[in-house]
Design a protein around this motif. Structure first.
Motif, PDB file in Angstrom:
ATOM      1  N   ASN A  51       0.816  -1.216   0.000  1.00  0.00           N
ATOM      2  CA  ASN A  51       0.000   0.000   0.000  1.00  0.00           C
ATOM      3  C   ASN A  51       0.846   1.260   0.000  1.00  0.00           C
ATOM      4  O   ASN A  51       0.519   2.238  -0.667  1.00  0.00           O
ATOM      5  N   LEU A  52       1.924   1.213   0.815  1.00  0.00           N
ATOM      6  CA  LEU A  52       2.790   2.382   0.922  1.00  0.00           C
ATOM      7  C   LEU A  52       3.186   2.854  -0.460  1.00  0.00           C
ATOM      8  O   LEU A  52       3.072   4.037  -0.794  1.00  0.00           O
ATOM      9  N   ARG A  53       3.632   1.915  -1.284  1.00  0.00           N
ATOM     10  CA  ARG A  53       4.122   2.280  -2.599  1.00  0.00           C
ATOM     11  C   ARG A  53       2.985   2.633  -3.556  1.00  0.00           C
ATOM     12  O   ARG A  53       3.141   3.467  -4.431  1.00  0.00           O
ATOM     13  N   GLN A  54       1.834   1.977  -3.374  1.00  0.00           N
ATOM     14  CA  GLN A  54       0.735   2.250  -4.298  1.00  0.00           C
ATOM     15  C   GLN A  54       0.104   3.610  -4.037  1.00  0.00           C
ATOM     16  O   GLN A  54      -0.263   4.313  -4.960  1.00  0.00           O
ATOM     17  N   HIS A  55      -0.005   3.963  -2.710  1.00  0.00           N
ATOM     18  CA  HIS A  55      -0.781   5.159  -2.383  1.00  0.00           C
ATOM     19  C   HIS A  55       0.057   6.393  -2.109  1.00  0.00           C
ATOM     20  O   HIS A  55      -0.480   7.479  -1.969  1.00  0.00           O
ATOM     21  N   LEU A  56       1.384   6.190  -2.001  1.00  0.00           N
ATOM     22  CA  LEU A  56       2.205   7.339  -1.650  1.00  0.00           C
ATOM     23  C   LEU A  56       2.438   8.255  -2.839  1.00  0.00           C
ATOM     24  O   LEU A  56       2.745   7.805  -3.931  1.00  0.00           O
ATOM     25  N   ARG A  57       2.316   9.524  -2.574  1.00  0.00           N
ATOM     26  CA  ARG A  57       2.569  10.505  -3.634  1.00  0.00           C
ATOM     27  C   ARG A  57       3.117  11.773  -2.972  1.00  0.00           C
ATOM     28  O   ARG A  57       3.270  11.824  -1.757  1.00  0.00           O
ATOM     29  N   ASN A  64       4.804  19.392  -1.585  1.00  0.00           N
ATOM     30  CA  ASN A  64       5.733  18.332  -2.014  1.00  0.00           C
ATOM     31  C   ASN A  64       6.121  17.357  -0.916  1.00  0.00           C
ATOM     32  O   ASN A  64       7.048  16.571  -1.110  1.00  0.00           O
ATOM     33  N   ASN A  65       5.437  17.411   0.229  1.00  0.00           N
ATOM     34  CA  ASN A  65       5.708  16.421   1.271  1.00  0.00           C
ATOM     35  C   ASN A  65       5.218  15.052   0.796  1.00  0.00           C
ATOM     36  O   ASN A  65       4.300  14.962  -0.004  1.00  0.00           O
ATOM     37  N   VAL A  66       5.842  13.988   1.265  1.00  0.00           N
ATOM     38  CA  VAL A  66       5.384  12.637   0.959  1.00  0.00           C
ATOM     39  C   VAL A  66       4.100  12.395   1.744  1.00  0.00           C
ATOM     40  O   VAL A  66       4.042  12.647   2.943  1.00  0.00           O
ATOM     41  N   THR A  67       3.057  11.899   1.093  1.00  0.00           N
ATOM     42  CA  THR A  67       1.751  11.803   1.736  1.00  0.00           C
ATOM     43  C   THR A  67       0.903  10.718   1.074  1.00  0.00           C
ATOM     44  O   THR A  67       1.184  10.323  -0.060  1.00  0.00           O
ATOM     45  N   ASP A  68      -0.107  10.220   1.790  1.00  0.00           N
ATOM     46  CA  ASP A  68      -1.041   9.301   1.139  1.00  0.00           C
ATOM     47  C   ASP A  68      -2.357   9.999   0.805  1.00  0.00           C
ATOM     48  O   ASP A  68      -3.212   9.418   0.154  1.00  0.00           O
ATOM     49  N   ILE A  69      -2.525  11.226   1.298  1.00  0.00           N
ATOM     50  CA  ILE A  69      -3.695  12.010   0.891  1.00  0.00           C
ATOM     51  C   ILE A  69      -3.205  13.328   0.324  1.00  0.00           C
ATOM     52  O   ILE A  69      -2.156  13.828   0.729  1.00  0.00           O
ATOM     53  N   ASP A  70      -3.918  13.870  -0.621  1.00  0.00           N
ATOM     54  CA  ASP A  70      -3.502  15.122  -1.251  1.00  0.00           C
ATOM     55  C   ASP A  70      -4.631  16.134  -1.145  1.00  0.00           C
ATOM     56  O   ASP A  70      -5.739  15.843  -1.603  1.00  0.00           O
ATOM     57  N   PRO A  71      -4.465  17.338  -0.541  1.00  0.00           N
ATOM     58  CA  PRO A  71      -3.242  17.840   0.102  1.00  0.00           C
ATOM     59  C   PRO A  71      -2.891  17.056   1.363  1.00  0.00           C
ATOM     60  O   PRO A  71      -3.764  16.412   1.943  1.00  0.00           O
ATOM     61  N   CYS A  72      -1.621  17.171   1.794  1.00  0.00           N
ATOM     62  CA  CYS A  72      -1.123  16.395   2.932  1.00  0.00           C
ATOM     63  C   CYS A  72      -1.749  16.883   4.237  1.00  0.00           C
ATOM     64  O   CYS A  72      -2.446  17.899   4.271  1.00  0.00           O
ATOM     65  N   SER A  73      -1.489  16.172   5.313  1.00  0.00           N
ATOM     66  CA  SER A  73      -2.124  16.471   6.605  1.00  0.00           C
ATOM     67  C   SER A  73      -1.731  17.848   7.138  1.00  0.00           C
ATOM     68  O   SER A  73      -2.481  18.450   7.900  1.00  0.00           O
ATOM     69  N   TYR A  74      -0.558  18.361   6.758  1.00  0.00           N
ATOM     70  CA  TYR A  74      -0.176  19.711   7.196  1.00  0.00           C
ATOM     71  C   TYR A  74      -0.953  20.753   6.397  1.00  0.00           C
ATOM     72  O   TYR A  74      -1.558  21.653   6.951  1.00  0.00           O
ATOM     73  N   CYS A  75      -0.926  20.607   5.069  1.00  0.00           N
ATOM     74  CA  CYS A  75      -1.560  21.614   4.206  1.00  0.00           C
ATOM     75  C   CYS A  75      -3.069  21.676   4.423  1.00  0.00           C
ATOM     76  O   CYS A  75      -3.687  22.717   4.202  1.00  0.00           O
ATOM     77  N   SER A  76      -3.683  20.539   4.846  1.00  0.00           N
ATOM     78  CA  SER A  76      -5.138  20.531   5.014  1.00  0.00           C
ATOM     79  C   SER A  76      -5.543  20.803   6.462  1.00  0.00           C
ATOM     80  O   SER A  76      -6.727  20.747   6.792  1.00  0.00           O
ATOM     81  N   ASN A  77      -4.548  21.090   7.343  1.00  0.00           N
ATOM     82  CA  ASN A  77      -4.840  21.319   8.755  1.00  0.00           C
ATOM     83  C   ASN A  77      -5.177  22.793   8.988  1.00  0.00           C
ATOM     84  O   ASN A  77      -4.321  23.664   8.889  1.00  0.00           O
ATOM     85  N   CYS A 124       7.842  27.271   5.876  1.00  0.00           N
ATOM     86  CA  CYS A 124       9.181  26.807   6.236  1.00  0.00           C
ATOM     87  C   CYS A 124       9.695  25.910   5.111  1.00  0.00           C
ATOM     88  O   CYS A 124       9.119  24.860   4.830  1.00  0.00           O
ATOM     89  N   VAL A 125      10.778  26.344   4.463  1.00  0.00           N
ATOM     90  CA  VAL A 125      11.321  25.615   3.321  1.00  0.00           C
ATOM     91  C   VAL A 125      12.393  24.642   3.813  1.00  0.00           C
ATOM     92  O   VAL A 125      13.358  25.053   4.467  1.00  0.00           O
ATOM     93  N   VAL A 126      12.214  23.342   3.527  1.00  0.00           N
ATOM     94  CA  VAL A 126      13.184  22.331   3.958  1.00  0.00           C
ATOM     95  C   VAL A 126      13.681  21.526   2.754  1.00  0.00           C
ATOM     96  O   VAL A 126      13.062  21.541   1.695  1.00  0.00           O
ATOM     97  N   GLU A 127      14.812  20.830   2.962  1.00  0.00           N
ATOM     98  CA  GLU A 127      15.405  20.054   1.870  1.00  0.00           C
ATOM     99  C   GLU A 127      14.629  18.771   1.582  1.00  0.00           C
ATOM    100  O   GLU A 127      14.343  18.451   0.432  1.00  0.00           O
ATOM    101  N   GLU A 128      14.339  18.004   2.646  1.00  0.00           N
ATOM    102  CA  GLU A 128      13.755  16.675   2.482  1.00  0.00           C
ATOM    103  C   GLU A 128      12.549  16.494   3.393  1.00  0.00           C
ATOM    104  O   GLU A 128      12.458  17.142   4.436  1.00  0.00           O
ATOM    105  N   PRO A 129      11.635  15.566   3.053  1.00  0.00           N
ATOM    106  CA  PRO A 129      10.475  15.310   3.910  1.00  0.00           C
ATOM    107  C   PRO A 129      10.865  14.966   5.358  1.00  0.00           C
ATOM    108  O   PRO A 129      10.170  15.362   6.292  1.00  0.00           O
ATOM    109  N   THR A 130      12.008  14.264   5.569  1.00  0.00           N
ATOM    110  CA  THR A 130      12.412  13.904   6.938  1.00  0.00           C
ATOM    111  C   THR A 130      12.692  15.143   7.793  1.00  0.00           C
ATOM    112  O   THR A 130      12.553  15.090   9.006  1.00  0.00           O
TER     113      THR A 130
END
Lengths: 192, 192
Positions: A43-49, A55-68, A77-83
């Motif tokens: 599932n991780l690979r099928q649903h991740l986008r 541009n955060n890695v997420t299974d829902i679009d918009p991600c949980s931060y953007c939709s909060n 806050c601009v970061v290099e990687e999702p981690t």
């Protein structure tokens, strides 16, 4: 069994011994647990986008931060990687939204601005009051922050553009700080 | 010979083996070299004192910083120990004068403000434009900086009081920053 061990060994930090332990654990687990693990991986690979906004890695679009709705949409806050989002969330001192670049500028490795996910940053500026550039204080991270700061100044007059502080780490003695860190720590000093 | 080895072993990081090597080196050295080392050790203790202005360890009073006319006398940098001066000098980005506290506040160990060399700091304020508090970002260092900042505000209205930045060290990835350091790095962010 051997195929599973071979696959598990590809995980970071997992050698043959650990892979065998994992494999035997899965062998002894209930059908349900084994199926859950198997389908979770699939599932991780099928649903991740990537979130279409940040541009955060997420299974829902918009991600949980953007939709909060409780987060401050005027602070980015601009970061290099999702981690890196995890590092900043752990501080519990940032309540804005994120923007993930998926890399840093690195002319030596042929990475130019066109390889970073910047287009959807420019389109988010209308709502923004402040953009915090939280790329790492490495050569590439500093160059990336400088480039984005210049572009942001060009695109907006009213925007506040800030950079996370470089300095002596909390709890550390200044005796152990290297020269560059000590120089920045003096330059970045703030009024008390 | 054994007495010398015993004495050399008291140096930090020197065990029996190293002490023996040092002793044999001294044994084989010329009379002049041995006498130079011996008298250098004796002289250090005889002539060393604290600078009456800044409390730095020195053989001349005032010390070489306080008596250097090319340094900016309006900028003071407060440090915990004389060794910290070396860390800041290495940056080549500070051209002011120093003030050495010889310790930090530590109520647990019974160290109060009266145990720090603060009296001659207060008497230097007339000339000062800015005081940089460069104590370490440890619990004791922060408490000491806070105490001195409050005292300085009480004693002078026009003085600029600043604190070195706590943050992610230069060259380090933000992924390796602990939570407190990351929090401070965000709080201490500066405009670009």
């Amino acid at each position: 069994m051997e195929r599973l061990i071979d696959e598990l060994r590809k995980l970071p930090g997992v050698g043959t011994k650990s892979a065998q332990r994992f494999a035997f654990h899965i062998l002894r687990a209930s059908d349900q647990d084994a199926e859950s693990l198997s389908s979770a991986i699939r599932n991780l690979r099928q649903h991740l986008r990537l979130c279409s906004i940040c541009n955060n890695v997420t299974d829902i679009d918009p991600c949980s931060y953007c939709s909060n709705a409780t987060r401050n949409p005027h602070l980015l806050c601009v970061v290099e990687e999702p981690t890196n989002i995890t590092s900043i969330e752990k501080t519990r001192s940032f309540n804005g939204l994120y923007h993930v670049l998926h890399g840093t500028l690195s002319p030596i490795h042929g990475v130019g601005p066109e390889h970073l996910r910047l287009q959807n940053l420019w389109s988010r500026l209308a709502d923004a009051v402040e953009v915090i550039l939280a790329t790492s204080p490495t050569v590439e991270g500093e160059a990336t922050a400088r480039y984005i700061a210049d572009e942001l100044h060009r695109r907006s007059n009213s925007l506040r553009i800030s950079r996370i502080a470089t300095g002596v780490p909390a709890g550390s003695d200044i005796e152990y700080a290297d020269e560059v860190t000590m120089t920045r720590s003096l330059e970045n000093r703030r009024e008390m």
